[in-house]
Structures are given as structure tokens and as C-alpha cells.
Design an enzyme around this catalytic site. Structure first.
Site, short mmCIF file in Angstrom:
data_model
loop_
_atom_site.label_atom_id
_atom_site.label_comp_id
_atom_site.label_asym_id
_atom_site.label_seq_id
_atom_site.Cartn_x
_atom_site.Cartn_y
_atom_site.Cartn_z
N TYR A 140 31.38 90.25 69.72
CA TYR A 140 32.24 90.61 70.85
C TYR A 140 32.41 89.37 71.71
N THR A 143 33.16 86.67 77.11
CA THR A 143 32.77 85.69 78.13
C THR A 143 33.12 84.26 77.71
N ARG A 315 -10.18 98.44 80.71
CA ARG A 315 -10.68 97.32 81.50
C ARG A 315 -11.57 97.81 82.65
N ARG A 338 0.45 101.09 92.10
CA ARG A 338 1.40 100.14 91.51
C ARG A 338 1.91 100.65 90.17
N GLY A 406 -5.36 88.53 83.68
CA GLY A 406 -5.13 87.31 82.89
C GLY A 406 -4.66 87.62 81.48
N GLU A 429 26.36 92.33 80.04
CA GLU A 429 27.13 93.56 80.21
C GLU A 429 27.42 93.84 81.68
N ASP A 431 26.86 91.40 85.47
CA ASP A 431 25.82 91.01 86.43
C ASP A 431 25.56 92.20 87.37
C1 LIG Z 1 13.34 97.84 74.27
C2 LIG Z 1 14.04 96.56 74.55
C3 LIG Z 1 15.52 96.69 74.54
C4 LIG Z 1 16.22 95.35 74.51
C5 LIG Z 1 17.49 95.43 73.75
C6 LIG Z 1 17.93 94.10 73.24
C7 LIG Z 1 19.09 94.26 72.32
C8 LIG Z 1 20.32 93.56 72.81
C9 LIG Z 1 21.47 94.47 72.94
C10 LIG Z 1 22.63 94.12 73.39
C11 LIG Z 1 22.96 92.73 73.72
C12 LIG Z 1 23.73 92.65 74.99
C13 LIG Z 1 25.17 92.52 74.79
C14 LIG Z 1 25.81 92.00 76.00
C15 LIG Z 1 27.25 91.82 75.74
C16 LIG Z 1 28.04 91.36 76.93
O1 LIG Z 1 27.54 90.92 77.92
S1 LIG Z 1 29.71 91.50 76.75
C17 LIG Z 1 30.43 90.91 78.20
C18 LIG Z 1 30.27 91.87 79.34
N1 LIG Z 1 31.00 91.41 80.46
C19 LIG Z 1 31.04 92.07 81.59
O2 LIG Z 1 30.41 93.10 81.72
C20 LIG Z 1 31.93 91.52 82.65
C21 LIG Z 1 31.76 92.20 83.98
N2 LIG Z 1 33.03 92.30 84.66
C22 LIG Z 1 33.79 93.44 84.65
O3 LIG Z 1 33.41 94.44 84.07
C23 LIG Z 1 35.07 93.46 85.41
O4 LIG Z 1 35.75 92.32 85.34
C24 LIG Z 1 34.89 93.92 86.87
C25 LIG Z 1 34.67 95.41 86.81
C26 LIG Z 1 33.73 93.27 87.56
C27 LIG Z 1 36.13 93.61 87.72
O5 LIG Z 1 37.27 93.80 86.97
P1 LIG Z 1 38.76 93.63 87.54
O6 LIG Z 1 39.73 93.85 86.47
O7 LIG Z 1 38.85 92.41 88.34
O8 LIG Z 1 38.78 94.89 88.35
P2 LIG Z 1 38.92 95.25 89.82
O9 LIG Z 1 40.14 94.64 90.41
O10 LIG Z 1 37.62 95.02 90.54
O11 LIG Z 1 39.14 96.76 89.55
C28 LIG Z 1 40.36 97.31 89.07
C29 LIG Z 1 40.15 98.78 88.91
O12 LIG Z 1 39.54 99.00 87.64
C30 LIG Z 1 38.35 99.76 87.80
N3 LIG Z 1 37.45 99.38 86.73
C31 LIG Z 1 36.84 98.20 86.55
N4 LIG Z 1 36.10 98.24 85.43
C32 LIG Z 1 36.27 99.45 84.89
C33 LIG Z 1 35.75 100.08 83.72
N5 LIG Z 1 34.89 99.46 82.93
N6 LIG Z 1 36.14 101.34 83.48
C34 LIG Z 1 36.97 102.01 84.30
N7 LIG Z 1 37.50 101.46 85.43
C35 LIG Z 1 37.15 100.20 85.71
C36 LIG Z 1 37.88 99.42 89.16
O13 LIG Z 1 37.00 100.38 89.66
C37 LIG Z 1 39.18 99.36 89.91
O14 LIG Z 1 39.59 100.66 90.20
P3 LIG Z 1 40.39 100.97 91.51
O15 LIG Z 1 41.58 100.08 91.52
O16 LIG Z 1 40.71 102.43 91.41
O17 LIG Z 1 39.47 100.68 92.65
C1 LIG Z 2 21.51 87.21 76.71
C2 LIG Z 2 22.97 87.33 76.98
C3 LIG Z 2 23.78 87.89 76.01
C4 LIG Z 2 25.17 87.96 76.21
N1 LIG Z 2 25.97 88.46 75.23
C5 LIG Z 2 27.32 88.43 75.39
C6 LIG Z 2 28.18 88.87 74.34
O1 LIG Z 2 27.74 89.31 73.28
N2 LIG Z 2 29.51 88.78 74.52
C7 LIG Z 2 30.04 88.32 75.69
O2 LIG Z 2 31.27 88.27 75.79
N3 LIG Z 2 29.26 87.93 76.71
C8 LIG Z 2 27.92 87.97 76.58
N4 LIG Z 2 27.09 87.56 77.62
C9 LIG Z 2 27.69 87.08 78.86
C10 LIG Z 2 27.46 88.04 80.01
O3 LIG Z 2 28.20 89.20 79.87
C11 LIG Z 2 27.78 87.32 81.32
O4 LIG Z 2 26.87 86.27 81.46
C12 LIG Z 2 27.70 88.30 82.48
O5 LIG Z 2 28.78 89.19 82.46
C13 LIG Z 2 27.64 87.56 83.83
O6 LIG Z 2 28.73 86.74 84.00
P1 LIG Z 2 28.57 85.19 84.43
O7 LIG Z 2 27.65 84.57 83.46
O8 LIG Z 2 29.94 84.70 84.53
O9 LIG Z 2 27.88 85.24 85.82
P2 LIG Z 2 28.52 84.80 87.21
O10 LIG Z 2 29.57 85.78 87.56
O11 LIG Z 2 28.91 83.38 87.18
O12 LIG Z 2 27.27 85.00 88.14
C14 LIG Z 2 26.63 83.97 88.89
C15 LIG Z 2 26.21 84.52 90.25
O13 LIG Z 2 27.38 84.83 91.01
C16 LIG Z 2 27.30 86.13 91.55
N5 LIG Z 2 28.66 86.68 91.66
C17 LIG Z 2 29.67 86.60 90.75
N6 LIG Z 2 30.74 87.25 91.18
C18 LIG Z 2 30.45 87.76 92.37
C19 LIG Z 2 31.16 88.55 93.32
N7 LIG Z 2 32.39 88.97 93.12
N8 LIG Z 2 30.52 88.91 94.47
C20 LIG Z 2 29.25 88.53 94.68
N9 LIG Z 2 28.53 87.80 93.81
C21 LIG Z 2 29.12 87.41 92.68
C22 LIG Z 2 26.42 86.89 90.59
O14 LIG Z 2 25.78 87.98 91.22
C23 LIG Z 2 25.41 85.82 90.17
O15 LIG Z 2 24.38 85.78 91.12
C24 LIG Z 2 25.72 87.50 77.43
C25 LIG Z 2 24.88 86.96 78.42
C26 LIG Z 2 23.52 86.88 78.21
C27 LIG Z 2 22.64 86.29 79.27
#
Ligand SMILES: CCCCCCCC/C=C\CCCCCC(=O)SCCNC(=O)CCNC(=O)[C@H](O)C(C)(C)COP(=O)(O)OP(=O)(O)OC[C@H]1O[C@@H](n2cnc3c(N)ncnc32)[C@H](O)[C@@H]1OP(=O)(O)O
Ligand SMILES: Cc1cc2nc3c(=O)[nH]c(=O)nc-3n(C[C@H](O)[C@H](O)[C@H](O)COP(=O)(O)OP(=O)(O)OC[C@H]3O[C@@H](n4cnc5c(N)ncnc54)[C@H](O)[C@@H]3O)c2cc1C
Length: 669
Positions: A140, A143, A315, A338, A406, A429, A431
Site C-alpha cells: 500500500y 505515504t 518475583r 500500576r 531489571g 495508519e 499519527d
Molecule cells: C501484537 C502486536 C501487534 C503488532 C502488529 C504489527 C503488524 C503490522 C501491521 C500493520 C502495519 C501497519 C500499516 C500501516 C500502513 C499505513 O500507515 S498506510 C498510510 C496511512 N496514512 C494515514 O493514515 C494518513 C493520515 N491522514 C488522513 O487520514 C487524512 O489525510 C486526514 C483525515 C488527516 C485529513 O484528510 P483531508 O482530506 O485533508 O481531510 P479533511 O479536510 O480534514 O476532512 C475532509 C472531510 O473528510 C472526512 N474524513 C477524513 N478522513 C476520513 C475517512 N477516513 N473516512 C471518512 N471521512 C473522512 C473529515 O472528517 C472531513 O469531514 P467533514 O468535511 O464533514 O468535516
Molecule cells: C512502521 C511504519 C509503517 C508504515 N507503513 C506504511 C505503509 O505501509 N504504507 C504507507 O503508505 N505508509 C506507511 N507508513 C507511514 C505512516 O502512515 C505515516 O508515517 C503516518 O501517517 C504519519 O505521517 P508523517 O510521517 O507524515 O508524520 P507527520 O505528519 O510529519 O508528523 C510529524 C509531527 O507533526 C504533527 N502534525 C502533523 N500534522 C499536524 C496537524 N495538522 N496538527 C497538529 N500536529 C500535526 C504530528 O502529530 C507529529 O508530531 C508507515 C509508518 C511507519 C512508522
């Protein structure tokens, strides 16, 4: 009981004998059903008994060895899944118990769901079977180096070329390089790539595209594609088994039908057509994954707590004044205060995760029927619960390490690796701060609609009771009154609503809504946390209303639910006092009640973690062993370290011996 209180029980069999409930029935309550217990148990044992899945020397491997080991385990897991004809449920559990992050997590966890959620039926028919048979491996790729949180800020472009009926995928800047996708670095053959769609000279924003990255013959990158691993990450072993990657495109051409076209399409002529669905459905895969991350939080937290509780029962430190036997550290009130809230949190997250799964399924069914009304709540709940549960779990794993003294710092305790693997959940997924601000935005919208008489529903329904909740005063008079669910719910609702209303009022004083939101954002975060904690508490109470079978099970869960709620009340006392929901006296009574509840949990603690039903293989901790035989295991484990392979260390001849034999002396000596 007397034996426990007197500190005479010095092995886990004795601890188990003091439990006041039926552990097997608690296993059912924890897992969700008898069937779930059975299948979990079977898959966990299947993994534990297979030598390929050993992980006891994992933290001693180099990055390359670890990655190869991950490839081996993933391939072997797949072989077993096929040979044994496992169902999807069994296969998912088998992978969970293999417990080594790797490309398969993203393949099954994001690549396949993205195609299912955003691809047309035709696209699903073409791609999903290939992915299901592992003829292709997907990741996927959203980012970028320059943007993660701000999805709208992504820079990769996909420009439609009507002459060839293709999209040209390109990385125009260094910051547009894809950066982080798991599985991308070395394993994936394909990716769902998020890029700005440009057609007929217009930029239509972010859309998903299926792009082949590597040859299916020899795995080499396809022309125009540069990719690799982004480098070592936090902690030894741990998440370094994952090949998080970097990817750049140099005008890579893909057929038009590799744009995921369920939500919007580009016609043969290059016309952009958006279906009659909310644009936010593009973010659907993230909503799905956030929901699964909440379930993961209870898994990770329960593992850490299981280790800390069992070890704390083994312990012993300090004795009685008369030189009697030493005290189990689990008997110290500080250790209990705790540890037991973390035990309660593990159960709370388990049940709220169960509810969230239900909510997600319900929302999906409604979306199928073109009812999009519950989408904002699904987003707020998944974002908020992901944020609160992962932050608390990461902190809790570290607290469990400290609770083990420890020995908790040794890799063989399992806790350092668990922390290092888990802690990025606060970032990936979404921040956690960014996600909480999304919840706050939803709350501010809900509050502003109250004035117009719109009745809030679902998890914000309590806000409809604004007249009462803004002025009510808690009637709690004695510590025992805090055992009344209605008393707890009322103060949690009043706190959440008052904090939200305060924020809304302060925002309205700002020159603009946007400026007010930005200025108030630290308060908005706290308001969002209060709302999410209310959801968790409420869902725990609702769980207790269900048919819970087994001797003593419900009573134990009631205790844990009360601990969870009163612990939060104690921790966030400032919120409850400053909003006038309770008096300082009532806060003190809550704390008094907490102490009583800890005493009730104490004899049941080991049995309550046994109910998680984890094998020693899954726990991979010498401190958390089921039999409690900790010291011989700790001692034996030390000798496995590569440093102990020779008595005289490598480097002795070059660096130690000359030092010890040196003739040079400091002139002043
Ligand atoms: C036991 C041990 C377990 C350990 C397991 C280990 C195994 C590992 C497993 C998995 C690995 C991890 C995988 C990780 C993969 C990734 O990280 S993929 C990348 C993920 N990236 C993100 O999550 C990015 C975060 N950012 C966003 O989601 C959006 O950009 C935002 C929501 C922060 C802002 O989006 P933007 O388009 O700028 O929206 P706004 O203008 O703020 O909002 C517009 C309207 O849309 C609504 N909205 C936003 N998001 C959603 C959504 N997802 N669904 C529905 N609606 C959404 C938002 O509320 C606004 O609505 P209104 O206009 O009505 O207010
Ligand atoms: C282990 C790992 C696995 C990942 N796997 C994937 C993957 O499979 N696919 C993929 O696409 N991505 C993946 N990512 C990326 C991940 O989804 C992003 O790192 C995450 O969404 C955070 O975005 P960033 O790195 O841009 O953080 P940033 O947004 O740059 O965050 C930096 C700091 O800025 C702050 N900040 C940012 N925006 C705001 C705001 N609007 N207001 C206040 N504070 C703010 C945050 O709180 C944080 O403290 C992975 C990341 C990690 C660490």
C-alpha cells in the site's frame, strides 16, 4: 486467600488455585465464543510446535538474516495454510501467531482490502484471485518522503495519455518519493499507489492505481522504477523484519484500467466521472485498518500484562520484619495500582475492539445500500479509538517493562521487542494527534448542530441530553456509590460534553473558525480523548449486559470495568474537577474504591491473564512462562547469546590484551 495475602504462595499453581472464577469460561468471554477459543488454541499450538516458527534467537540476527528468516517463515506459513486447507479465519490466526511483521501483513491487510474496497467488480475479479494465490505480492504505497498525514498534499502524479489509453505515473520531486510502505522495499511485485490524477489538463486529486513494480520472472524492478529499503528502524530485531520501502517513478506507463475505478472513472476519451458517492470513501482502507489496529492493541497489551502479572507473582523482594519469607512483588499496593489498571485496559480494549468490528460491518452494509449517513461516525470512532488505544498500549508495554525490574530490560523478557514492534502503531495508519483532531472536528460539528435542534445519534447521542449534563452534579456519597454504572456513566458523559462545549464556545470567540480551531487544538485533543474514553467505558458496561456465562466470570469483569473507569477518573481528575462534574471529596472516594477493587483482583490476577490463553511460544518471554519457572530459564537464555559462544571474546588479541599488557604509562603516574 490467606496464603496469598500472607505471601506464602510462591509458584503459579498456588496462584491459580486462589482464583474465584471459571478460567475456561473467561477464555470464552475474552475470545468471543467457544469456537474462537478452539480455533485460536489450535492455530497457536500449530505454530508453537513447528520448528520453522521458532523465534527465541530472533533478536540476535543481523538485519539481513532477520529478513531472510521472515521470508522463510512467510513461505512456510503459506505452505502449511495450503497443505492443511485452512479457512481464511484459521490462516489469519496462524499468521498472527507466527508473530513476525513482514510483507504478508500489508499484502493481506491493505493491498487486498484496497482492491476490494476501491476496485470495480471487474478489477476485483482480475486482481484478487492472483493476490489470494500469491501469484503477486502487493503493498500500500500512499505515504511520501514529504507528506504522510496530509494525504491531499501527496505529489506523485498519474497523468492520462489518451493517445495510448494509459496513465503515466511519475515522481516529480525528491519529496514525492514513496517512503515507508511495508513490503515495498524487497518483497512486493505490485503496489496500490496513491497519486494525483491529471486528465485533460486538470488535477482531480488523489486516486488509487495498481502498479506492477517488479518482474514476475526474476524480481528485478521494471523500467522507470527505482526502489529499495529505507533502512534500519528502532530496536534490535523487532520491526526490522519488515522491508519498509522507497519508490520512485520515471514516467511509468500503466493501462487505464489499472486505476481503481469503483468511486470515480476516467473514460477512454479522458473524461473524469465521479460516482454519486462521498469522496472520503477513498480513505476506506484506512478506516478498515484502523479498526483492526484497535483489536491489535488489546493483543499487545494483554501480552505485556500477562508477562508482568506472572513475573510479579514469582518475583519476591524484601521480607517481614521478623525475617520471614520475602514478599511477592505482586502484593505491593504500588505494583497493583500500576498493573491492574493495565489488566483492566486489556479487557476494555478487547471489548471495544469487538464492538468496533461490529460497527464497521454495519457501516459497510449501509454503504452497500447507498446509505452514507454513518460514515462520519465510523471515521471518528476508528480514528479516535485507534489513537487512544495505541497510545495507552505503547505506554503500558513500557510500564510493564519497568514493573519487571531489571530483568524486564533483557530481550529474553520479550518486552523490549514487543515495545519496539508496537510503538510505531502510534504513528502508522494516521499519527495519533492528527487523528484525534479529526475526532475533535467531528465533535465541534455535532455541538454546533445541537443549537439547531438536530438530535445526535450513535456514540454522540449523549450530547442530546445537554440541558441535564451541563448542570448535573454527581450524587456519589460513599466509595461504594462508585460501583453504580449509572453514576460512572453520568460523570464521564458530563465531562466529555462540557469539555466539548467549552472548546466550541472558545472557538466561537476567535476571528475565524479555522484560527479558533488551531489556537484551541491542545484543548481539543483532550476533549477528543474524553469522548473516546467515554465510548470505551460505555462499551464495557454494555458488554456486561450481555449473556456472560461461567462461575464468577461476570463478577470479575465487573471489577475490571470499574477499575478501568475509576482509574481514568483518578488519572484525569483535573478534567472532572475543572468541569465541575465531581467534587474533590468524590474524587477521593473514587480512589478509595479503586484500592478496594485492586484487593479483589489480587487473588484472581494470574487466572485473569491465563484467560488470554497465550502459548509460551507466542509470549516469547522467560518472565511470562506459564509454569513460572523463571530463574532457570533466565539463566539458560543468557548462555545462548552469541557473545557467550567463546570464553575469550573476539577482539581480545587486538584490543584487550595489548591494553592489559601495555608498557606505556601516563607520565603523571
Ligand atoms: C501484537 C502486536 C501487534 C503488532 C502488529 C504489527 C503488524 C503490522 C501491521 C500493520 C502495519 C501497519 C500499516 C500501516 C500502513 C499505513 O500507515 S498506510 C498510510 C496511512 N496514512 C494515514 O493514515 C494518513 C493520515 N491522514 C488522513 O487520514 C487524512 O489525510 C486526514 C483525515 C488527516 C485529513 O484528510 P483531508 O482530506 O485533508 O481531510 P479533511 O479536510 O480534514 O476532512 C475532509 C472531510 O473528510 C472526512 N474524513 C477524513 N478522513 C476520513 C475517512 N477516513 N473516512 C471518512 N471521512 C473522512 C473529515 O472528517 C472531513 O469531514 P467533514 O468535511 O464533514 O468535516
Ligand atoms: C512502521 C511504519 C509503517 C508504515 N507503513 C506504511 C505503509 O505501509 N504504507 C504507507 O503508505 N505508509 C506507511 N507508513 C507511514 C505512516 O502512515 C505515516 O508515517 C503516518 O501517517 C504519519 O505521517 P508523517 O510521517 O507524515 O508524520 P507527520 O505528519 O510529519 O508528523 C510529524 C509531527 O507533526 C504533527 N502534525 C502533523 N500534522 C499536524 C496537524 N495538522 N496538527 C497538529 N500536529 C500535526 C504530528 O502529530 C507529529 O508530531 C508507515 C509508518 C511507519 C512508522
Amino acid at each position: 486467600m490467606a496464603a496469598v495475602d500472607g505471601g506464602e504462595v510462591d509458584h503459579l499453581a498456588g496462584e491459580r488455585a486462589t482464583a474465584h472464577f471459571d478460567v475456561d469460561a473467561m477464555k470464552v468471554a475474552w475470545a468471543g465464543s467457544r469456537h474462537a477459543v478452539e480455533v485460536n488454541d489450535r492455530m497457536a499450538r500449530l505454530v508453537a510446535s513447528d520448528p520453522v516458527f521458532r523465534k527465541d534467537t530472533r533478536t540476535m540476527l543481523s538485519r539481513k538474516e532477520l529478513f531472510k528468516d521472515t521470508l522463510k517463515k512467510a513461505a512456510h506459513a503459506w505452505k502449511r495454510i495450503v497443505e492443511l486447507r485452512l479457512t481464511e479465519e484459521e490462516a489469519n490466526l496462524l499468521r498472527l501467531y507466527v508473530d513476525q511483521p513482514g510483507y504478508v501483513d500489508l499484502h493481506w491487510g491493505m493491498f487486498v482490502p484496497a482492491i476490494k474496497g476501491q476496485g470495480t467488480e471487474e478489477q476485483q475479479k482480475k486482481w484478487v484471485p492472483m493476490a489470494y494465490k500469491f501469484q503477486i505480492i502487493g503493498c500500500y504505497a500512499q505515504t511520501e518522503l514529504g507528506h504522510g498525514s496530509n494525504v491531499q498534499g501527496l505529489e506523485t502524479t498519474a497523468t492520462f495519455d489518451p493517445n495510448t489509453d494509459e496513465f503515466v505515473v511519475h515522481s516529480p520531486t525528491l519529496t514525492s518519493s514513496k517512503w515507508w510502505p511495508g513490503g515495498l522495499g524487497k518483497a512486493s511485485t505490485h503496489a496500490v499507489v496513491y497519486a494525483r490524477l491529471i486528465t485533460q489538463g486538470k488535477d482531480y486529486g488523489i486516486h488509487g492505481f495498481i502498479v506492477q513494480l517488479r518482474s514476475l520472472d526474476d524480481h528485478s524492478p521494471l523500467p522507470g522504477i527505482t526502489l529499495g529499503d529505507i533502512g534500519g528502524k528502532f530496536g534490535s530485531g523487532a520491526y526490522n523484519s519488515m522491508d519498509n520501502g522507497v519508490l520512485r517513478f520515471d514516467h511509468v506507463r500503466i493501462p487505464r484500467d489499472q486505476m481503481l475505478m469503483r468511486l470515480s472513472q476516467v473514460t477512454r476519451e479522458g473524461k473524469y466521472v465521479h460516482s454519486d458517492v462521498p469522496k472520503q470513501l477513498l480513505y476506506g482502507t484506512m478506516v478498515y485498518v484502523r479498526q483492526t489496529i484497535v483489536a491489535d492493541a488489546s493483543k499487545a497489551l494483554s501480552r505485556a500484562v500477562c508477562i508482568a502479572v506472572r513475573y510479579s507473582a514469582i518475583r519476591k523482594q524484601f521480607g517481614s520484619q521478623a525475617g520471614g519469607p520475602e514478599t511477592q512483588v505482586l502484593n505491593y499496593k504500588t505494583q497493583q495500582s500500576r498493573l491492574f489498571p493495565l489488566l483492566a485496559s486489556a479487557y476494555a480494549y478487547r471489548f471495544v475492539g469487538e464492538w468496533l468490528k461490529w460497527l464497521y460491518t454495519d457501516v459497510m452494509q449501509k454503504l452497500e445500500a447507498k446509505d452514507y449517513s454513518t460514515l462520519p461516525e465510523a471515521h471518528a470512532c476508528t480514528a479516535g479509538l485507534k489513537s487512544v488505544t495505541t497510545s495507552a498500549t505503547a505506554d503500558a508495554i513500557e510500564e510493564c517493562r519497568k514493573l519487571c525490574g531489571g530483568h524486564g530490560y533483557l530481550n529474553s523478557s520479550g518486552l523490549p521487542e514487543l515495545f519496539a514492534v508496537y510503538v510505531p502503531a502510534c504513528t502508522y495508519e494516521g499519527d495519533n494527534v492528527v487523528l484525534l483532531l479529526q475526532v475533535a472536528r467531528f465533535l465541534m460539528k455535532t455541538v454546533s448542530q445541537l443549537a439547531s435542534g438536530k438530535q445526535p445519534v450513535g456514540t454522540t447521542a449523549y450530547m442530546g441530553n445537554i440541558q441535564y449534563l451541563m448542570q448535573c452534579k454527581s450524587a456519589v456519597n460513599t466509595a461504594g456509590d462508585w460501583l453504580n454504572p449509572a453514576a460512572i456513566k453520568e460523570v464521564f458523559e458530563a465531562r466529555a460534553l462540557r469539555m466539548a462545549v467549552n472548546c466550541a464556545q472558545n472557538i466561537s470567540k476567535a476571528p475565524s473558525q479555522e484560527e479558533g480551531f488551531s489556537e484551541l487544538s491542545p484543548d481539543l485533543l483532550e476533549s477528543a480523548v474524553a469522548h473516546v474514553q467515554l465510548i470505551i467505558v460505555t462499551k464495557f458496561f454494555e458488554k456486561l449486559q450481555q449473556d456472560i456465562i461461567g462461575h464468577g466470570v461476570k463478577e470479575q469483569l465487573q471489577n475490571l470495568c470499574n477499575i478501568y473507569a475509576l482509574f481514568l477518573l483518578h488519572k484525569h481528575l483535573g478534567d472532572f474537577l475543572s468541569t465541575g462534574c465531581i467534587t474533590p471529596k468524590q474524587g477521593a472516594l473514587a480512589n478509595e474504591q479503586l484500592g478496594r477493587l485492586y484487593a479483589q483482583v489480587r487473588p484472581n490476577a494470574v487466572a485473569l491473564v491465563d484467560a488470554f490463553d497465550y502459548t509460551d511460544h507466542y509470549l516469547s518471554s522467560v518472565l511470562g512462562r506459564y509454569d513460572g519457572d523463571v530463574y532457570p530459564a533466565l539463566y539458560a537464555e543468557a548462555w545462548k547469546d552469541p557473545l557467550n559462544e567463546t570464553v575469550i571474546p573476539d577482539g581480545y588479541q587486538e584490543h584487550l590484551r595489548p591494553l592489559l599488557k601495555q608498557q606505556l604509562k601516563f607520565s603523571r603516574l
